[in-house]
Structures are given as structure tokens and as C-alpha cells.
Design an enzyme around this catalytic site. Structure first.
Site, PDB file in Angstrom:
ATOM      1  N   GLU A 146      33.453  47.639  32.229  1.00 48.21           N
ATOM      2  CA  GLU A 146      33.542  48.729  32.996  1.00 48.21           C
ATOM      3  C   GLU A 146      33.831  49.887  32.219  1.00 48.21           C
ATOM      4  O   GLU A 146      34.737  49.861  31.509  1.00 48.21           O
ATOM      5  CB  GLU A 146      35.076  48.489  33.645  1.00 48.21           C
ATOM      6  CG  GLU A 146      35.663  49.623  34.555  1.00 48.21           C
ATOM      7  CD  GLU A 146      36.984  49.443  34.874  1.00 48.21           C
ATOM      8  OE1 GLU A 146      37.298  50.201  36.073  1.00 48.21           O
ATOM      9  OE2 GLU A 146      37.754  48.661  34.580  1.00 48.21           O
ATOM     10  N   ASP A 181      33.975  51.582  38.863  1.00 47.75           N
ATOM     11  CA  ASP A 181      35.150  52.419  39.425  1.00 47.75           C
ATOM     12  C   ASP A 181      34.924  53.918  39.718  1.00 47.75           C
ATOM     13  O   ASP A 181      34.706  54.506  38.652  1.00 47.75           O
ATOM     14  CB  ASP A 181      36.288  52.267  38.135  1.00 47.75           C
ATOM     15  CG  ASP A 181      37.502  52.692  38.852  1.00 47.75           C
ATOM     16  OD1 ASP A 181      37.648  53.663  39.526  1.00 47.75           O
ATOM     17  OD2 ASP A 181      38.435  51.979  38.653  1.00 47.75           O
ATOM     18  N   GLN A 209      35.402  49.772  42.590  1.00 47.24           N
ATOM     19  CA  GLN A 209      36.700  49.930  42.668  1.00 47.24           C
ATOM     20  C   GLN A 209      36.906  51.488  43.032  1.00 47.24           C
ATOM     21  O   GLN A 209      36.106  52.248  42.880  1.00 47.24           O
ATOM     22  CB  GLN A 209      37.691  49.771  41.301  1.00 47.24           C
ATOM     23  CG  GLN A 209      37.870  48.207  41.064  1.00 47.24           C
ATOM     24  CD  GLN A 209      38.625  48.342  39.821  1.00 47.24           C
ATOM     25  OE1 GLN A 209      38.215  48.813  39.044  1.00 47.24           O
ATOM     26  NE2 GLN A 209      39.277  47.118  39.746  1.00 47.24           N
ATOM     27  N   GLU A 245      42.097  50.177  43.622  1.00 41.05           N
ATOM     28  CA  GLU A 245      42.957  50.299  42.257  1.00 41.05           C
ATOM     29  C   GLU A 245      43.697  51.711  42.204  1.00 41.05           C
ATOM     30  O   GLU A 245      43.248  52.486  41.341  1.00 41.05           O
ATOM     31  CB  GLU A 245      42.032  50.058  40.985  1.00 41.05           C
ATOM     32  CG  GLU A 245      43.057  49.609  39.769  1.00 41.05           C
ATOM     33  CD  GLU A 245      42.226  49.497  38.471  1.00 41.05           C
ATOM     34  OE1 GLU A 245      42.285  48.530  37.820  1.00 41.05           O
ATOM     35  OE2 GLU A 245      40.970  50.092  38.508  1.00 41.05           O
TER      36      GLU A 245
END
Length: 267
Positions: A146, A181, A209, A245
Site C-alpha cells: 500500500e 487507498d 479503501q 478506513e
């Protein structure tokens, strides 16, 4: 249509951790993720999942000394044995929880590191990821990388999508993938529509995310048009999980109007 997983490290903090599973299920979530499971007996975590009809979607491999500020050890010279023993524990948890993916945090580059030091750390991260992917493949698990923005995590080794995709391609393991993300990506480089249309069809993105930008609250205000972004996800045929998240501004359940609105509009 995206499937949404509650991140129990950030959401439902008004409940004790083990009670967050039931709270998420009561709000209609069918999947959960969180940072780390290791403070809790794996049998108890599995019981909470089963009792509430939830899937374990994601968690992180051990990150080193989190309380002391470490954010992963996979790129830290001299910590190779610790990384491998920790990843073995992660695989044990994943097997019991039927979790199909584990995120391996890279770690922080110390201030003042020169180009050679950074190159060494990237090479070590790549080596450790190749090792992890090979062992995870035996259990049919994905390993995730990530990119994390430098505002929230100064010094983190990987910050841009291109860096992560290049790393995944160099390793060449089919079960090594990128964790995209949208919060981190918007802060670092933006252009989310193009990123989704470009990267999701490659098969290299293993998890999405979302959180609101700039404050990491509910994705119902600020810079992200999540309804548009979720339509893009649908348009390219991606049907994986989207981890929520974010830190709710108030009560978690009371802040889920954005999700109900999207699900109602897309029904």
C-alpha cells in the site's frame, strides 16, 4: 457493485474491540478489516466472525514496535528474521480466520537517508515481499503493498501508485498486489478516476479503501465524489471489497448515511 467492509480499528470505537463485530453486522456490513489481530486469541476472533456472519477481508502483518513509532519492518536492514517469523504468525491467523489477503507494511526511511540507503531499503522490501508471496501462495493468500501519503506517515517508503505497481511487476508473483487507498492516493497524486480506470483492469489491485479527504472522516464531504468513484469501479467490472478506513465524526452508525444513499441509488 462494490462490497463494503468496516475497518474495526477506526470505526465503532465507541465499543470495545471485540464488540465491534456485532455492531458492524447490525449496520449491514458483511465484511470487516482492521490493522492487527495479534492482541486477541485467534479462536475468539473467529467466533466473533461466525456469530455475526462476517468475512475477514484484510489485516496487516506484524509491523514491528507500533507503539514506538515503527510502521513496518520489511524494508529495515537487519530485521529480516523478525519479519519472516512475524509473517508466519500472520499466515497462521489468516488460515484460522479464512482471510484471503495480508498487507505488508514497508517501514519508514530515516530523515537524511541518502539515495543509496533508500535503494537498499527498496531492494530489501522487494526481497521480503517475494519471500512472503511465495509462502502465502501455498495458502492461496494475496500479499498487498500500500502506498501511504507523506502527510499522515512522514518517511514511509512507498507513497505513489506507480512505485507500488512497478514493485509488484518486478517481483512477478501473481498473488502480490496493490492496496489502493483512495484517501492516500488523493492526497499524494489525485486523478482518481484515471487511476481506477488504468489500474483496476490490470488485475494488480487486490483491495480498495476509502475515507473522506482531507480529514479522514466519512466520505460524504470534502474532495471525493464517492458516488462517481464507485460508479467507475462498477464500470470497469471490479467487484472486490472496499474497506471503510475512516474515523467517524461522531457515532459510527449515525454517520453511515453516505453508504445507505449509495446502496439505495445503486440497487
Amino acid at each position: 457493485m462494490p462490497r463494503f467492509a468496516a475497518n474495526l480499528s477506526m470505526m465503532y470505537v465507541e465499543h470495545d474491540f471485540l464488540d465491534r463485530f456485532a455492531a458492524a453486522a447490525a449496520d449491514g456490513f458483511t465484511g470487516v478489516e482492521y490493522l492487527f489481530p495479534y492482541e486477541h486469541p485467534v479462536a475468539e476472533l473467529r467466533r466473533r466472525l461466525e456469530e455475526n456472519g462476517l468475512e475477514q477481508v484484510l489485516f496487516n502483518a506484524p509491523p514491528g514496535d507500533w507503539a514506538a513509532g515503527e510502521r513496518g519492518i520489511a524494508s529495515l536492514p537487519g530485521r529480516e528474521a523478525e519479519f519472516r517469523s512475524g509473517f508466519a504468525v500472520a499466515l497462521e491467523y489468516a488460515a484460522t480466520l479464512a482471510c484471503p489477503r495480508v498487507h505488508v507494511m514497508a517501514g519508514l526511511v530515516p530523515p537524511g537517508a541518502d539515495v543509496a540507503d533508500r535503494h537498499q531499503r527498496r531492494h530489501l522490501y522487494e526481497t521480503n515481499l517475494a519471500w512472503a508471496a511465495a509462502h502465502a501462495a501455498q495458502a492461496e493468500l494475496d500479499v498487498l503493498v500500500e502506498p501511504i501519503n507523506q502527510r499522515d506517515m512522514p518517511g514511509y517508503l512507498i507513497s505513489r501508485q506507480g512505485e507500488a505497481h512497478e514493485l509488484v511487476q518486478r517481483v512477478g508473483a501473481p498473488n502480490l498486489k496493490v492496496q489502493l487507498d483512495l484517501y492516500h492516493c488523493q492526497i499524494t497524486e489525485g486523478d482518481l478516476t484515471t487511476t481506477l480506470r488504468r489500474d483496476l483492469p490490470t488485475g494488480r489491485v487486490g483491495h480498495l479503501q476509502v475515507a473522506g479527504v482531507p480529514d479522514r472522516n466519512e466520505p460524504d464531504s470534502g474532495e471525493l465524489d464517492v458516488a462517481h468513484l464507485f460508479h467507475v469501479v462498477d464500470d470497469v467490472g471490479h467487484d472486490g471489497w472496499v474497506g471503510c478506513e475512516y474515523r467517524p465524526r461522531g457515532g459510527t452508525s449515525e454517520g453511515l448515511g453516505w453508504l445507505a444513499a449509495w446502496q439505495g441509488a445503486s440497487a
